[in-house]
Scaffold this motif. Structure first.
Motif, PDB file in Angstrom:
ATOM      1  N   TYR A  41      -3.086  10.917  -0.969  1.00 30.30           N
ATOM      2  CA  TYR A  41      -3.406   9.811  -2.060  1.00 30.30           C
ATOM      3  C   TYR A  41      -3.137   8.468  -1.444  1.00 30.30           C
ATOM      4  CZ  TYR A  41      -4.097  13.473  -5.505  1.00 30.30           C
ATOM      5  OH  TYR A  41      -4.787  14.640  -6.153  1.00 30.30           O
ATOM      6  N   VAL A  42      -4.043   7.406  -1.877  1.00 25.29           N
ATOM      7  CA  VAL A  42      -3.688   6.283  -1.497  1.00 25.29           C
ATOM      8  C   VAL A  42      -3.584   5.192  -2.662  1.00 25.29           C
ATOM      9  CG1 VAL A  42      -4.312   4.085   0.003  1.00 25.29           C
ATOM     10  CG2 VAL A  42      -4.756   6.376   0.912  1.00 25.29           C
ATOM     11  N   ASN A  43      -2.464   4.643  -2.988  1.00 21.60           N
ATOM     12  CA  ASN A  43      -2.330   3.800  -4.243  1.00 21.60           C
ATOM     13  C   ASN A  43      -2.783   4.848  -5.388  1.00 21.60           C
ATOM     14  OD1 ASN A  43      -1.344   1.780  -2.945  1.00 21.60           O
ATOM     15  ND2 ASN A  43      -3.236   0.749  -2.843  1.00 21.60           N
ATOM     16  N   ASP A  44      -2.275   6.236  -5.412  1.00 26.13           N
ATOM     17  CA  ASP A  44      -2.507   6.868  -6.523  1.00 26.13           C
ATOM     18  C   ASP A  44      -4.089   7.560  -6.439  1.00 26.13           C
ATOM     19  OD1 ASP A  44       0.069   7.417  -6.972  1.00 26.13           O
ATOM     20  OD2 ASP A  44      -0.071   5.536  -8.339  1.00 26.13           O
ATOM     21  N   GLN A  45      -4.985   7.163  -5.539  1.00 22.32           N
ATOM     22  CA  GLN A  45      -6.283   7.394  -5.548  1.00 22.32           C
ATOM     23  C   GLN A  45      -6.431   8.731  -4.517  1.00 22.32           C
ATOM     24  OE1 GLN A  45      -8.915   4.214  -5.214  1.00 22.32           O
ATOM     25  NE2 GLN A  45      -7.614   2.680  -6.365  1.00 22.32           N
ATOM     26  N   TYR A  46      -7.360   9.780  -4.913  1.00 19.56           N
ATOM     27  CA  TYR A  46      -7.313  10.805  -3.933  1.00 19.56           C
ATOM     28  C   TYR A  46      -8.329  10.302  -2.713  1.00 19.56           C
ATOM     29  CZ  TYR A  46      -9.329  15.020  -2.246  1.00 19.56           C
ATOM     30  OH  TYR A  46      -9.881  16.038  -1.295  1.00 19.56           O
ATOM     31  N   LEU A  47      -7.939  10.960  -1.357  1.00 20.26           N
ATOM     32  CA  LEU A  47      -8.555  10.415  -0.415  1.00 20.26           C
ATOM     33  C   LEU A  47      -9.336  11.772   0.153  1.00 20.26           C
ATOM     34  CD1 LEU A  47      -9.789   8.337   1.788  1.00 20.26           C
ATOM     35  CD2 LEU A  47      -7.721   8.701   3.123  1.00 20.26           C
ATOM     36  N   MET A  48      -8.427  12.812   0.527  1.00 16.70           N
ATOM     37  CA  MET A  48      -8.935  13.922   1.322  1.00 16.70           C
ATOM     38  C   MET A  48      -7.856  14.896   1.217  1.00 16.70           C
ATOM     39  SD  MET A  48      -8.437  12.792   5.251  1.00 16.70           S
ATOM     40  CE  MET A  48      -8.797  14.309   5.976  1.00 16.70           C
ATOM     41  N   THR A  49      -8.396  15.987   1.526  1.00 19.86           N
ATOM     42  CA  THR A  49      -7.452  17.368   1.747  1.00 19.86           C
ATOM     43  C   THR A  49      -7.590  17.617   3.201  1.00 19.86           C
ATOM     44  OG1 THR A  49      -7.943  18.015  -0.587  1.00 19.86           O
ATOM     45  CG2 THR A  49      -7.103  19.591   1.091  1.00 19.86           C
ATOM     46  N   ILE A  50      -6.294  17.857   3.861  1.00 22.63           N
ATOM     47  CA  ILE A  50      -6.170  18.367   5.232  1.00 22.63           C
ATOM     48  C   ILE A  50      -6.450  19.700   5.379  1.00 22.63           C
ATOM     49  CG2 ILE A  50      -4.778  18.292   7.221  1.00 22.63           C
ATOM     50  CD1 ILE A  50      -5.545  15.649   6.659  1.00 22.63           C
ATOM     51  N   THR A  51      -7.262  19.934   6.060  1.00 22.73           N
ATOM     52  CA  THR A  51      -7.689  21.622   6.304  1.00 22.73           C
ATOM     53  C   THR A  51      -6.827  22.140   7.687  1.00 22.73           C
ATOM     54  OG1 THR A  51      -9.845  21.161   7.409  1.00 22.73           O
ATOM     55  CG2 THR A  51      -9.792  21.126   5.057  1.00 22.73           C
ATOM     56  N   VAL A  71       0.969  -1.196   0.079  1.00 25.37           N
ATOM     57  CA  VAL A  71      -0.054   0.112  -0.085  1.00 25.37           C
ATOM     58  C   VAL A  71       1.007   1.279  -0.021  1.00 25.37           C
ATOM     59  CG1 VAL A  71      -0.067  -0.035   2.607  1.00 25.37           C
ATOM     60  CG2 VAL A  71      -2.133   1.180   0.976  1.00 25.37           C
ATOM     61  N   LYS A  72       0.582   2.153  -0.865  1.00 24.49           N
ATOM     62  CA  LYS A  72       1.470   3.598  -0.932  1.00 24.49           C
ATOM     63  C   LYS A  72       0.541   4.645  -0.597  1.00 24.49           C
ATOM     64  CE  LYS A  72       2.359   5.042  -5.014  1.00 24.49           C
ATOM     65  NZ  LYS A  72       3.008   4.968  -6.419  1.00 24.49           N
ATOM     66  N   VAL A  73       0.643   5.140   0.480  1.00 23.89           N
ATOM     67  CA  VAL A  73       0.109   6.431   0.909  1.00 23.89           C
ATOM     68  C   VAL A  73       1.007   7.527   0.777  1.00 23.89           C
ATOM     69  CG1 VAL A  73      -1.165   7.477   3.047  1.00 23.89           C
ATOM     70  CG2 VAL A  73      -1.221   4.934   2.701  1.00 23.89           C
ATOM     71  N   GLN A  74       0.651   8.789   0.226  1.00 23.18           N
ATOM     72  CA  GLN A  74       1.189   9.847  -0.277  1.00 23.18           C
ATOM     73  C   GLN A  74       0.519  11.256   0.327  1.00 23.18           C
ATOM     74  OE1 GLN A  74       1.779   9.145  -4.568  1.00 23.18           O
ATOM     75  NE2 GLN A  74       3.907   8.695  -4.235  1.00 23.18           N
ATOM     76  N   VAL A  75       1.575  11.862   0.577  1.00 22.75           N
ATOM     77  CA  VAL A  75       1.151  13.420   0.967  1.00 22.75           C
ATOM     78  C   VAL A  75       1.516  14.412   0.036  1.00 22.75           C
ATOM     79  CG1 VAL A  75       1.008  15.037   2.556  1.00 22.75           C
ATOM     80  CG2 VAL A  75       0.953  12.759   3.423  1.00 22.75           C
ATOM     81  N   ARG A  76       0.601  14.972  -1.006  1.00 21.90           N
ATOM     82  CA  ARG A  76       1.100  15.886  -1.948  1.00 21.90           C
ATOM     83  C   ARG A  76       0.295  17.112  -1.448  1.00 21.90           C
ATOM     84  NH1 ARG A  76      -0.755  12.129  -7.004  1.00 21.90           N
ATOM     85  NH2 ARG A  76       0.451  10.222  -6.455  1.00 21.90           N
ATOM     86  N   LYS A  77       1.160  18.167  -2.253  1.00 21.94           N
ATOM     87  CA  LYS A  77       0.516  19.663  -1.829  1.00 21.94           C
ATOM     88  C   LYS A  77      -0.168  20.075  -3.162  1.00 21.94           C
ATOM     89  CE  LYS A  77       2.728  22.211   1.443  1.00 21.94           C
ATOM     90  NZ  LYS A  77       3.434  23.405   2.046  1.00 21.94           N
ATOM     91  N   VAL A  78      -1.286  20.411  -2.973  1.00 21.09           N
ATOM     92  CA  VAL A  78      -2.265  20.945  -4.034  1.00 21.09           C
ATOM     93  C   VAL A  78      -2.983  22.192  -3.549  1.00 21.09           C
ATOM     94  CG1 VAL A  78      -4.303  20.635  -5.664  1.00 21.09           C
ATOM     95  CG2 VAL A  78      -2.892  18.883  -4.861  1.00 21.09           C
ATOM     96  N   ASN A  79      -2.271  23.336  -4.311  1.00 23.26           N
ATOM     97  CA  ASN A  79      -2.878  24.732  -4.063  1.00 23.26           C
ATOM     98  C   ASN A  79      -2.358  25.148  -2.508  1.00 23.26           C
ATOM     99  OD1 ASN A  79      -4.033  25.224  -6.317  1.00 23.26           O
ATOM    100  ND2 ASN A  79      -5.884  24.079  -5.458  1.00 23.26           N
TER     101      ASN A  79
END
Length: 557
Positions: A116-126, A102-110
């Protein structure tokens, strides 16, 4: 008696598991199985404002993963969206080959961290999510990602065949242990019924050698009290055994549901739906058991006092039976009220209601009620004095003003009488000023016998005395007549003839039986002796001269 109270200990073991289920607060969960209802709800909704910040948990296989926050208006939509995405991601990962990582990534958008989990969007941290952990948004996102990494791997591992087999073995062992424990409790319950203390009628009383009266005088009331105590103890034991059985099967089934990832959401769903009913049930059952135990202790204490002879004297032994039943009933009613009040407060606490303001307001309400219910206070004070001074008790026959009858119910507020026509008369205790007790300690049959003026007075008096003393010599009536009958003599000259008065001192409430039997015997004896019971009669004297002359002229013809 020691065995009875000792036997209550084992059922208490099963209460712990039930209490744990009923008292520990469990967060609301979202089921992982599609046909289960949505159980999740915001944890801090307390304002009608749509800008109010609320929080809630995201779940995986019935386990809490992380918290999210949003405004009241946006929270339900955001929570449902994240939960659905997580379910889709977890299903795809679980159905992938066994060695797939399983690959869990934290990316920055705006400038916002996105997971993202396995390149699938999960949520945005507010910023609201980060504020829950009191860290910056990037650190919060990394914490969520780390938790997701571990929980997703565990979810896949729990669905492996070997793990399910091991969990199945644990479930089978738990089920076997439940059956053994339940059977052991059932066997002990049956053995406890067989070996329990029998009603006191089959047990001899320990009576002090220097007691002023014999044990037989107190036997009826002690037998009644011990039988009541026995019933209360048996009821407490029966309820505790039932609670223990429910605790064994409930906690065991709850534990088994938590062993498998497929059934764990059911576990949380049951807890979420049943936690308040379980809490209320435990409070209700605890209150009921406490009331029964208090009843048994009251009966036990009263029996001990009576058996010791401390409350008994030759003059009060018969009266004690009425007083004890009255005191016992009033004390039990007071104890019941206290237990119900405490149980009500505990129920409010179990529902999460703060009772401190309620108690503070209750004092003000109490003052207002005391001013508005002065008659109730007067009733309670007068009722307490009636019981304390033994003015009358349950089973007495009394007259209050223009009404009278048998005392059927007596408490601090009112007295209820049953009159000769079967009517139930309720009298507030504050209205009882003067009371005539016809059955306190002893009673008297006051009889008046009318004898014709032409009868032999001495012979009539001797005959009445003979009938009365012969009746007193018979065993059946000797127990009811306390002293030799008193023939007081001629009480007055009446229009019915000579009135002879007779007194019988009897046991309480036996004066009417004695009077009826004496009248029957006396009528038979008077008829045999030729002495008539007079009836109202009048003599008319005529002094009219004209009427006398008319009668004289009539005789001359």
């Amino acid at each position: 008696m020691r065995f009875q109270f000792l036997a209550l200990a084992l059922p208490a073991v099963g209460i712990a598991s039930s209490m744990a289920i009923a008292v520990v607060p469990i967060a609301k969960a979202t089921a992982q199985i599609p046909f289960l209802p949505q159980l999740q709800a915001p944890s801090s909704v307390s304002s009608d404002s749509n800008d109010r910040l609320v929080t809630g948990w995201i779940y995986l296989d019935g386990r809490r993963l992380f918290q999210i926050a949003a405004s009241k208006a946006n929270f339900p939509e955001r929570s449902e969206d994240i939960q659905k995405k997580l379910e889709t991601i977890s299903q795809n990962y679980i159905q992938s080959p066994a060695k797939t990582a399983v690959k869990v990534q934290v990316r920055k958008v705006n400038d916002l961290p996105v997971i993202y989990v396995n390149d699938q969007y999960l949520m945005t941290i507010t910023s609201e999510d980060a504020g829950l952990r009191q860290v910056d948004m990037l650190t919060s996102a990394n914490q969520v990602a780390e938790s997701l990494q571990q929980d997703l791997q565990q979810a896949k591992q729990e669905r492996q065949t070997q793990f399910l087999i091991n969990q199945g073995k644990i479930a089978a062992g738990t089920g076997l242990a439940m059956i053994i424990m339940s059977w052991g409790i059932y066997s002990w319950q049956r053995r406890s019924k067989k070996n329990s203390v029998q009603p006191i009628a089959s047990q001899p009383l320990r009576w002090p050698l220097n007691s002023p009266i014999s044990p037989a005088a107190a036997q009826p009331i002690t037998t009644q009290l011990n039988q009541q105590q026995h019933r209360h103890i048996q009821e407490v034991k029966r309820r505790l055994f039932q609670l223990t059985q429910a605790g064994i099967w409930g906690s065991g089934s709850f534990f088994i549901l938590g062993l498998f990832p497929y059934t764990r959401p059911f576990q949380l769903g049951i807890l979420t739906a049943a936690q308040f009913p379980l809490r209320l049930g435990v409070v209700f059952l605890g209150t009921y058991v406490a009331i029964r135990l208090i009843y048994a202790l009251i009966d036990r204490f009263t029996t001990t006092l009576i058996s010791s002879g401390a409350l008994l004297t030759p003059e009060s032994s018969e009266r004690l039976q009425l007083r004890v039943s009255t005191f016992s009933g009033v004390t039990k009613s007071i104890a019941t009220g206290i237990c119900v009040g405490v149980g009500f407060l505990l129920a409010l606490v179990s529902l999460g209601i703060d009772i401190v303001p309620l108690l503070a307001g209750a004092s003000l309400v109490g003052v207002a009620l005391s001013l508005a219910s002065q008659n109730l206070i007067k009733d309670a004070i007068n009722g307490f004095l009636i019981i304390l001074e033994d003015q009358y008790a349950l089973g007495d026959v009394i007259n209050v003003g223009d009404v009278g009858g048998l005392v059927e119910n007596l408490n601090l507020r009112m007295t209820q009488l049953r009159d000769s026509e079967g009517r139930l008369i309720t009298i507030p205790n504050s209205e009882i000023k003067i009371v005539a007790n016809l059955s306190s300690r002893w009673s008297r049959a006051d009889l008046t016998v009318p004898i014709a003026y032409q009868a032999d007075t001495e012979h009539a008096l001797k005959l009445i005395e003979t009938v009365a003393f012969e009746m007193n010599q018979e065993m059946q009536w000797q127990r009811q007549i306390l002293e030799p009958p008193q023939v007081l003599g001629i009480d007055q000259f009446g229009d019915r003839g000579l009135i002879i008065r007779v007194w019988f001192k009897t046991q309480p409430l036996k004066q009417w039986d004695v009077a009826r039997e004496f009248r029957r015997r006396l009528k038979v004896a008077l008829d045999k002796a030729g002495i008539s019971i007079s009836v109202p009669q009048q003599a008319i004297w005529v002094n009219d001269d004209q009427l006398l002359n008319f009668q004289g002229n009539g005789k001359s013809h």
